[in-house]
Every structure is written in C-alpha cells, then in structure tokens.
Design an enzyme around this catalytic site. Structure first.
Site, PDB file in Angstrom:
ATOM      1  N   HIS A  55      39.272 -24.201 -35.791  1.00  0.00           N
ATOM      2  CA  HIS A  55      39.349 -22.753 -35.544  1.00  0.00           C
ATOM      3  C   HIS A  55      40.317 -22.493 -34.401  1.00  0.00           C
ATOM      4  O   HIS A  55      40.908 -23.422 -33.855  1.00  0.00           O
ATOM      5  CB  HIS A  55      37.963 -22.164 -35.294  1.00  0.00           C
ATOM      6  CG  HIS A  55      37.292 -22.677 -34.060  1.00  0.00           C
ATOM      7  ND1 HIS A  55      36.821 -23.973 -33.957  1.00  0.00           N
ATOM      8  CD2 HIS A  55      36.998 -22.079 -32.872  1.00  0.00           C
ATOM      9  CE1 HIS A  55      36.270 -24.138 -32.757  1.00  0.00           C
ATOM     10  NE2 HIS A  55      36.371 -23.009 -32.079  1.00  0.00           N
ATOM     11  N   HIS A 111      40.138 -21.285 -31.233  1.00  0.00           N
ATOM     12  CA  HIS A 111      39.893 -21.293 -29.787  1.00  0.00           C
ATOM     13  C   HIS A 111      40.746 -22.345 -29.084  1.00  0.00           C
ATOM     14  O   HIS A 111      40.987 -23.433 -29.614  1.00  0.00           O
ATOM     15  CB  HIS A 111      38.410 -21.522 -29.494  1.00  0.00           C
ATOM     16  CG  HIS A 111      37.561 -20.334 -29.855  1.00  0.00           C
ATOM     17  ND1 HIS A 111      36.220 -20.433 -30.117  1.00  0.00           N
ATOM     18  CD2 HIS A 111      37.886 -19.018 -30.002  1.00  0.00           C
ATOM     19  CE1 HIS A 111      35.743 -19.218 -30.402  1.00  0.00           C
ATOM     20  NE2 HIS A 111      36.744 -18.348 -30.350  1.00  0.00           N
ATOM     21  N   ASP A 167      40.341 -24.388 -26.688  1.00  0.00           N
ATOM     22  CA  ASP A 167      39.875 -25.752 -26.421  1.00  0.00           C
ATOM     23  C   ASP A 167      39.906 -26.621 -27.688  1.00  0.00           C
ATOM     24  O   ASP A 167      39.529 -27.794 -27.652  1.00  0.00           O
ATOM     25  CB  ASP A 167      38.472 -25.760 -25.774  1.00  0.00           C
ATOM     26  CG  ASP A 167      37.407 -25.158 -26.666  1.00  0.00           C
ATOM     27  OD1 ASP A 167      37.634 -24.079 -27.242  1.00  0.00           O
ATOM     28  OD2 ASP A 167      36.335 -25.785 -26.804  1.00  0.00           O
ATOM     29  N   HIS A 168      40.377 -26.057 -28.784  1.00  0.00           N
ATOM     30  CA  HIS A 168      40.577 -26.834 -30.015  1.00  0.00           C
ATOM     31  C   HIS A 168      42.058 -26.939 -30.395  1.00  0.00           C
ATOM     32  O   HIS A 168      42.455 -27.882 -31.048  1.00  0.00           O
ATOM     33  CB  HIS A 168      39.761 -26.218 -31.168  1.00  0.00           C
ATOM     34  CG  HIS A 168      38.290 -26.309 -30.894  1.00  0.00           C
ATOM     35  ND1 HIS A 168      37.473 -27.241 -31.502  1.00  0.00           N
ATOM     36  CD2 HIS A 168      37.514 -25.628 -30.029  1.00  0.00           C
ATOM     37  CE1 HIS A 168      36.241 -27.114 -31.010  1.00  0.00           C
ATOM     38  NE2 HIS A 168      36.241 -26.139 -30.122  1.00  0.00           N
ATOM     39  N   HIS A 212      31.061 -18.852 -36.174  1.00  0.00           N
ATOM     40  CA  HIS A 212      31.509 -19.041 -34.785  1.00  0.00           C
ATOM     41  C   HIS A 212      32.771 -18.196 -34.566  1.00  0.00           C
ATOM     42  O   HIS A 212      32.891 -17.493 -33.569  1.00  0.00           O
ATOM     43  CB  HIS A 212      31.783 -20.521 -34.536  1.00  0.00           C
ATOM     44  CG  HIS A 212      32.372 -20.805 -33.188  1.00  0.00           C
ATOM     45  ND1 HIS A 212      31.717 -20.547 -32.010  1.00  0.00           N
ATOM     46  CD2 HIS A 212      33.586 -21.312 -32.833  1.00  0.00           C
ATOM     47  CE1 HIS A 212      32.497 -20.893 -30.988  1.00  0.00           C
ATOM     48  NE2 HIS A 212      33.633 -21.348 -31.460  1.00  0.00           N
ATOM     49  N   ASP A 216      32.898 -26.049 -34.262  1.00  0.00           N
ATOM     50  CA  ASP A 216      31.917 -25.335 -33.439  1.00  0.00           C
ATOM     51  C   ASP A 216      30.937 -24.558 -34.313  1.00  0.00           C
ATOM     52  O   ASP A 216      30.364 -23.559 -33.885  1.00  0.00           O
ATOM     53  CB  ASP A 216      32.616 -24.369 -32.472  1.00  0.00           C
ATOM     54  CG  ASP A 216      33.296 -25.109 -31.335  1.00  0.00           C
ATOM     55  OD1 ASP A 216      33.282 -26.349 -31.339  1.00  0.00           O
ATOM     56  OD2 ASP A 216      33.847 -24.429 -30.443  1.00  0.00           O
ATOM     57  N   HIS A 252      31.754 -30.629 -30.037  1.00  0.00           N
ATOM     58  CA  HIS A 252      31.347 -30.758 -28.626  1.00  0.00           C
ATOM     59  C   HIS A 252      30.120 -31.651 -28.533  1.00  0.00           C
ATOM     60  O   HIS A 252      29.323 -31.733 -29.465  1.00  0.00           O
ATOM     61  CB  HIS A 252      30.981 -29.390 -28.028  1.00  0.00           C
ATOM     62  CG  HIS A 252      32.109 -28.425 -27.910  1.00  0.00           C
ATOM     63  ND1 HIS A 252      32.837 -28.251 -26.748  1.00  0.00           N
ATOM     64  CD2 HIS A 252      32.637 -27.559 -28.814  1.00  0.00           C
ATOM     65  CE1 HIS A 252      33.763 -27.317 -26.943  1.00  0.00           C
ATOM     66  NE2 HIS A 252      33.665 -26.877 -28.196  1.00  0.00           N
TER      67      HIS A 252
HETATM   68 ZN   LIG Z   1      35.167 -22.409 -30.360  1.00  0.00          ZN
END
Ligand SMILES: [Zn+2]
Length: 263
Positions: free
Chosen positions: A56, A58, A60-61, A115, A135, A175
């Site tokens: 996705h 975000h 942090d990905h 998410h 996520d 995560h």
């Molecule tokens: Zn995320």
C-alpha cells in the site's frame, strides 16, 4: 519459493521481505523500506531483485523504492488505484493478477481494502500457501483504519477473503506487533488460553528470527477473527452498552477496531 523476512529494527517495527526463485535467483522485494538491508540480503544470497511490490501507499512501505530501483532497475508493482500515490508504478494490480518471480514462483494479488483503499495482499501458489499481508492482517491483530482506511471494508476483507484461505496458510505481516496485539487479545478475551500461552512464549522475541503464524493460529488468538466469542461480545458490551443482544459480526469488528485505536 524462498522467503526471507527482513527485520528493519526501526521504530515502526517494519518487516520487509524478499521472495525468490531458487532456480533463477530472481527476487521480488515486498515493501523494501530498509533498502540497505534488503539489497545486502539479496547480495548475500546471490539474488537479483527484479520487482518491488508495495502492499500500500504509506511511506513506511514505499520509502525504500527509489534506492532499490536505482541499485537494481527493479519494476514497481502496486494496487491499480495506487498510481497517484506511489511514484513510478509500472504495473497496477487487480484481484487475481499473478506475479511471476523467476521460473518457479507465482504470487496472486488479493485486493484487500480496509487499512487503505489501495491495499494488496499476496498469496503464493505453493503447496502450503503463504500470505504477505502488509498492514491488513498482523499476528494477533489488524491494521488501523485512520490513514485512508475504512473499518467496514476491512471487515469484508477479513470475512470474505482472509477467513476463507486454507488454515495452513503462513502469515507474513508488514510489522512486528505480536506482543502488543496478544495483550489486546487478552484484554478483550481474558480466558483465551492460546493467546496467554503464546504471549508467555513470545513476549520479547527477537524479531530478526520471528515466529511465523498460520491462519489456523490466527483464528485462535486474533480478536478480529473471534467475533462470535461470548467473552469478546460480553466485554465489548461493557464499553458499548447499546450493543444489541446478538450483534452481527460486522458490528463487533468495527467496535473492536474502534477500541483498539485508544487501547
Ligand atoms: Zn500502513
């Protein structure tokens, strides 16, 4: 299919993955935020990263994409509607699309909103399936919905897609939240012996050699699959006195998701 789980050790507790073909050494990098560790792991194994999959949008990905592309020339794959949110996507994925890695690996895209509304999970075509769940599904938990997500859509994803996968499916989340999530399970369902035993065994585990669960295990310890548990419902009623007598699973899921936000 060879799976390498890479623990970033960052504050967000991200896991990155390399999925490789044992015959050709070609590899797909899933959410390679820690590009240094991912590139180093590929070098150590003698693999070539030819594709990147972002579950996705975000940061942090996706934050490692540019460095991995620069180092390898890999192509970026993501949800077909994520193109405006992720730079440089060259293949947009829809439900059922198959990603080939080398000669031996096939990964199927699942369209799993909740998410965010552009979230892809990957399911491997292997005898024991593996699910790269981003996520959406965590060990003993579910992703939050407050950065572009929707809890009703997430409930549909869980009930219509994830719960129907084979129980033997290995779960590879985005995560490491297992410790905190098991504590939430026990807060919601104090009589859940499986969760209590697992927390005793896994509290403080070294995420660089993390426990890998299966869907069968998640059904026992993940509150978001335990929507008809009398304890879960009774405890939920303490927080939501207006909860109907036999609440439908969707309502229970959405209320649990809400509680989890403040927990
Ligand atoms: Zn995320």
């Amino acid at each position: 299919m060879i799976v390498k789980q890479i623990w970033t050790g960052n504050a967000y507790r991200n896991f990155n993955y390399l999925v490789a073909c044992g015959e050709t050494g070609e590899a797909l990098a899933i959410d390679p935020l820690d590009h240094r560790k991912c590139l180093q792991a590929a070098r150590d194994e003698g693999w070539t990263i030819t594709q990147i999959l972002n579950t996705h949008e975000h940061h942090d990905h996706t934050g490692g994409n540019e460095a991995v592309v620069q180092a390898t020339g890999a192509k970026i794959l993501a949800h077909k509607n994520a193109g405006g949110k992720i730079a440089g996507v060259s293949r947009g994925l829809a439900a059922g699309d198959v990603i080939k890695v080398g000669k031996t690996v096939e990964l199927e895209a699942l369209d799993t909103p909740g998410h965010t509304m552009c979230h892809i999970c990957l399911k491997s075509h292997t005898e024991q399936p593996a699910l790269f769940s981003g996520d959406t599904l965590f060990n003993a938990g579910a992703g939050n919905c407050h950065n572009g997500g929707d809890p009703g859509a997430m409930y549909s994803t869980f009930s219509q897609q994830l719960a129907r996968l084979p129980l033997s499916t290995l779960v590879y989340p985005g995560h490491d939240y297992i410790d905190n999530n098991l504590r939430f399970t026990l807060d919601r369902e104090p009589d859940n012996q499986s969760a209590r035993t697992m927390l005793g065994e896994l509290a403080g585990q070294d995420p660089s050699s993390a426990y890998v669960s299966t869907l069968e295990v998640e059904m026992k310890v993940n509150t978001f699959f335990r929507l008809s548990s009398p304890t879960v419902i009774a405890k939920l009623r303490e927080s939501f006195p207006d909860l109907p007598d036999n609440p439908d699973a969707r309502t229970v899921f959405i209320k649990l998701r809400e509680l989890r936000n403040d927990w």
